[in-house]
Scaffold this motif. Structure first.
Motif, PDB file in Angstrom:
ATOM      1  N   ARG A 185       0.832  -1.193   0.000  1.00  0.00           N
ATOM      2  CA  ARG A 185       0.000   0.000   0.000  1.00  0.00           C
ATOM      3  C   ARG A 185       0.871   1.249   0.000  1.00  0.00           C
ATOM      4  N   PRO A 186       0.403   2.311  -0.612  1.00  0.00           N
ATOM      5  CA  PRO A 186       1.146   3.577  -0.493  1.00  0.00           C
ATOM      6  C   PRO A 186       1.038   4.113   0.925  1.00  0.00           C
ATOM      7  N   LEU A 187       2.047   4.858   1.352  1.00  0.00           N
ATOM      8  CA  LEU A 187       2.007   5.461   2.679  1.00  0.00           C
ATOM      9  C   LEU A 187       0.944   6.545   2.747  1.00  0.00           C
ATOM     10  N   LYS A 188       0.443   6.777   3.941  1.00  0.00           N
ATOM     11  CA  LYS A 188      -0.585   7.783   4.138  1.00  0.00           C
ATOM     12  C   LYS A 188      -0.082   9.162   3.742  1.00  0.00           C
ATOM     13  N   THR A 189      -0.943   9.906   3.105  1.00  0.00           N
ATOM     14  CA  THR A 189      -0.644  11.307   2.802  1.00  0.00           C
ATOM     15  C   THR A 189      -1.686  12.239   3.413  1.00  0.00           C
ATOM     16  N   GLU A 190      -2.810  11.673   3.843  1.00  0.00           N
ATOM     17  CA  GLU A 190      -3.840  12.450   4.503  1.00  0.00           C
ATOM     18  C   GLU A 190      -4.026  11.918   5.921  1.00  0.00           C
ATOM     19  N   TYR A 191      -4.264  12.833   6.850  1.00  0.00           N
ATOM     20  CA  TYR A 191      -4.329  12.471   8.252  1.00  0.00           C
ATOM     21  C   TYR A 191      -5.627  12.971   8.858  1.00  0.00           C
ATOM     22  N   PRO A 192      -6.116  12.288   9.902  1.00  0.00           N
ATOM     23  CA  PRO A 192      -7.397  12.679  10.511  1.00  0.00           C
ATOM     24  C   PRO A 192      -7.322  14.041  11.173  1.00  0.00           C
ATOM     25  N   ASP A 193      -8.501  14.634  11.365  1.00  0.00           N
ATOM     26  CA  ASP A 193      -8.518  15.996  11.887  1.00  0.00           C
ATOM     27  C   ASP A 193      -8.179  16.074  13.370  1.00  0.00           C
ATOM     28  N   TRP A 194      -8.070  14.930  14.045  1.00  0.00           N
ATOM     29  CA  TRP A 194      -7.665  14.965  15.450  1.00  0.00           C
ATOM     30  C   TRP A 194      -6.147  14.908  15.620  1.00  0.00           C
ATOM     31  N   ALA A 195      -5.432  14.543  14.555  1.00  0.00           N
ATOM     32  CA  ALA A 195      -3.998  14.265  14.674  1.00  0.00           C
ATOM     33  C   ALA A 195      -3.187  15.527  14.942  1.00  0.00           C
ATOM     34  N   VAL A 196      -2.114  15.359  15.696  1.00  0.00           N
ATOM     35  CA  VAL A 196      -1.164  16.432  15.970  1.00  0.00           C
ATOM     36  C   VAL A 196      -0.128  16.431  14.852  1.00  0.00           C
ATOM     37  N   ARG A 197      -0.143  17.448  13.998  1.00  0.00           N
ATOM     38  CA  ARG A 197       0.743  17.456  12.839  1.00  0.00           C
ATOM     39  C   ARG A 197       1.776  18.583  12.862  1.00  0.00           C
ATOM     40  N   GLY A 198       1.717  19.444  13.852  1.00  0.00           N
ATOM     41  CA  GLY A 198       2.738  20.479  13.968  1.00  0.00           C
ATOM     42  C   GLY A 198       2.341  21.780  13.307  1.00  0.00           C
ATOM     43  N   MET A 199       3.057  22.813  13.652  1.00  0.00           N
ATOM     44  CA  MET A 199       2.739  24.156  13.163  1.00  0.00           C
ATOM     45  C   MET A 199       3.062  24.341  11.694  1.00  0.00           C
ATOM     46  N   VAL A 200       3.933  23.502  11.128  1.00  0.00           N
ATOM     47  CA  VAL A 200       4.245  23.641   9.705  1.00  0.00           C
ATOM     48  C   VAL A 200       3.025  23.302   8.860  1.00  0.00           C
ATOM     49  N   GLU A 201       2.351  22.189   9.217  1.00  0.00           N
ATOM     50  CA  GLU A 201       1.168  21.787   8.460  1.00  0.00           C
ATOM     51  C   GLU A 201      -0.071  22.563   8.885  1.00  0.00           C
ATOM     52  N   HIS A 202      -0.118  22.992  10.150  1.00  0.00           N
ATOM     53  CA  HIS A 202      -1.307  23.690  10.661  1.00  0.00           C
ATOM     54  C   HIS A 202      -0.877  24.964  11.390  1.00  0.00           C
ATOM     55  N   PRO A 203      -0.392  25.957  10.657  1.00  0.00           N
ATOM     56  CA  PRO A 203       0.074  27.185  11.305  1.00  0.00           C
ATOM     57  C   PRO A 203      -1.061  27.885  12.054  1.00  0.00           C
ATOM     58  N   GLY A 204      -0.763  28.259  13.287  1.00  0.00           N
ATOM     59  CA  GLY A 204      -1.738  28.973  14.084  1.00  0.00           C
ATOM     60  C   GLY A 204      -2.785  28.097  14.748  1.00  0.00           C
ATOM     61  N   GLU A 205      -2.768  26.791  14.456  1.00  0.00           N
ATOM     62  CA  GLU A 205      -3.769  25.886  15.032  1.00  0.00           C
ATOM     63  C   GLU A 205      -3.108  24.994  16.081  1.00  0.00           C
ATOM     64  N   ARG A 206      -3.644  24.987  17.276  1.00  0.00           N
ATOM     65  CA  ARG A 206      -3.071  24.217  18.373  1.00  0.00           C
ATOM     66  C   ARG A 206      -3.948  23.001  18.663  1.00  0.00           C
ATOM     67  N   ARG A 207      -3.377  21.812  18.498  1.00  0.00           N
ATOM     68  CA  ARG A 207      -4.092  20.584  18.815  1.00  0.00           C
ATOM     69  C   ARG A 207      -3.415  19.899  19.995  1.00  0.00           C
ATOM     70  N   VAL A 208      -4.207  19.473  20.947  1.00  0.00           N
ATOM     71  CA  VAL A 208      -3.681  18.819  22.144  1.00  0.00           C
ATOM     72  C   VAL A 208      -4.374  17.476  22.310  1.00  0.00           C
ATOM     73  N   LEU A 209      -3.573  16.426  22.467  1.00  0.00           N
ATOM     74  CA  LEU A 209      -4.105  15.095  22.752  1.00  0.00           C
ATOM     75  C   LEU A 209      -3.636  14.665  24.126  1.00  0.00           C
ATOM     76  N   SER A 210      -4.552  14.120  24.908  1.00  0.00           N
ATOM     77  CA  SER A 210      -4.207  13.736  26.268  1.00  0.00           C
ATOM     78  C   SER A 210      -5.191  12.693  26.767  1.00  0.00           C
ATOM     79  N   SER A 211      -4.773  11.949  27.796  1.00  0.00           N
ATOM     80  CA  SER A 211      -5.686  11.034  28.469  1.00  0.00           C
ATOM     81  C   SER A 211      -6.099  11.585  29.827  1.00  0.00           C
ATOM     82  N   ILE A 212      -5.775  12.833  30.091  1.00  0.00           N
ATOM     83  CA  ILE A 212      -6.060  13.437  31.395  1.00  0.00           C
ATOM     84  C   ILE A 212      -7.392  14.182  31.340  1.00  0.00           C
TER      85      ILE A 212
END
Length: 372
Positions: A185-212
């Motif tokens: 299979r080809p590697l993923k090029t699209e990622y879910p909207d919950w994923a943390v992808r960094g400021m380069v891919e999502h400038p100005g958007e802060r995503r936080v994932l936690s189990s707390i």
């Protein structure tokens, strides 16, 4: 594609690569080390991430971090190593990120030995880590089935944002059989909207994932969300194989290598005229409750065969609910039951008066040889 001869551990590793594995983190432990060794060459060859961590604790937390990016990630280990990973597994479940985990079981408890066993059933199927969570647990019985289920495991993990476990024993990890590999299979090029992808891919958007979830109502809401997602798994992802069940008066239930051995015994018993069939669960979680429930309404007796002291036995008894006698036969500590042993248990099931007095484990233990 043509079938080739594959060792179980290597076959699972290659199937994961072809399923689009992007990052692997692990630590060597027998009898799964070949899986790690294979990926140590294969992943860099393809420009993908491979890290041998300093421990199982390090490996599972690296998996946790990478999974938060939405990438396809995996780790593997064997029984004591899986035990060390349990805190991280609970964190991953609580954060609702998908991973694939391969557990190649060995003898225990404690350090045990490196021989094949099924002693991890309870810690994998019934939780292990703290909290309310569920993992999808797949139990192949051959190299080809291991390949096919590994290839699919990543899709299941992503579909339900869940941990998906490939649960095999050391004999499947070490044995060699012909198997056909799936396409790359080809590697993923699209990622879910919950994923943390960094400021380069999502400038100005802060995503936080936690189990707390410090506020109890928030924690309850998260648990209910995961539970409703698990209801979808139970409704859509139950898998099992049935053999000779149409006219069966007796049924053997076994998974993985124990189920494979039991099938040989069932065939031998049917050659003797004993009307027996086999139910082999492929999803240990969700368990094939409906299939077993229907059998319990019409058969005369059930024999559970495992390479442990009767861990799946309790799930079978729960479903059967006393409607039909249940017997048990197990081998412990890394000993694989032989088909003639299981055949003798089937004969006993078919010829002796069946009872529901006491616990089937007690009856089995009374027949086992004593040691000092």
């Amino acid at each position: 594609m043509a079938r080739e001869l594959w060792k179980g551990n290597n076959a699972i590793a290659e199937a994961a690569v072809r399923a689009g594995l992007q990052a692997y983190f692990g630590y060597p432990i027998t009898p799964q080390t070949e899986l790690l060794e294979y990926l140590s060459a294969r992943m860099p060859e393809l420009g993908r991430a491979f890290v041998q961590a300093e421990s199982e604790l390090g490996a599972i937390n690296m998996v946790y971090g990478a999974a938060c990016t939405g990438a396809r990630v995996m780790t593997s280990s064997s029984s004591p190593g899986i035990s060390l990973m349990m805190e991280g597994i609970s964190y991953i479940a609580g954060t609702e990120v998908p991973i694939v985990l391969v557990d190649v079981m060995r003898g225990g408890p404690g350090l045990g030995n490196i021989a094949p066993a099924q002693s991890d059933y309870n810690q994998i199927v019934h939780g292990g880590g703290h909290g309310d969570y569920n993992a999808i647990v797949l139990a192949p019985a051959s190299i080809q089935e291991s390949v096919d289920l590994t290839y699919e495991a990543f899709d299941l993990a992503e579909k339900y944002r869940a941990i998906t476990v490939i649960l095999i024993d050391g004999s499947i990890g070490q044995m060699m059989e012909p198997a056909e590999m799936p396409p790359m299979r080809p590697l993923k090029t699209e990622y879910p909207d919950w994923a943390v992808r960094g400021m380069v891919e999502h400038p100005g958007e802060r995503r936080v994932l936690s189990s707390i979830y410090l506020d109890p109502p928030d924690e309850e809401a998260a648990n209910l969300r995961m539970l409703r997602r698990w209801q979808q798994v139970e409704a859509n992802e139950v898998r099992f194989k049935g053999y000779y069940l149409e006219d069966a008066r007796f049924v053997v239930v076994g998974f993985g290598s124990a189920g494979r051995v039991a099938l040989s015994a069932v065939r031998a018993a049917r050659a003797e005229g004993i009307p027996v069939g086999l139910l082999r669960p492929i999803t240990l979680k969700p368990f094939p409750v409906k299939a077993l429930d229907e059998l319990a309404q019409r058969v005369e007796g059930i024999l559970v065969v495992e390479m442990n002291s009767g861990q799946m036995l309790e799930d079978v008894r729960r479903v059967v609910g006393g409607r039909v006698p249940v017997e048990f036969y197990g081998r412990l500590g890394g000993i694989i039951p032989m088909p003639d042993e299981v055949l003798e248990e089937i004969r006993r099931l078919s010829r002796e008066p069946l009872t529901q007095d006491g616990h089937p484990r007690d009856r089995w233990l009374a027949r086992m040889p004593r040691s000092n």
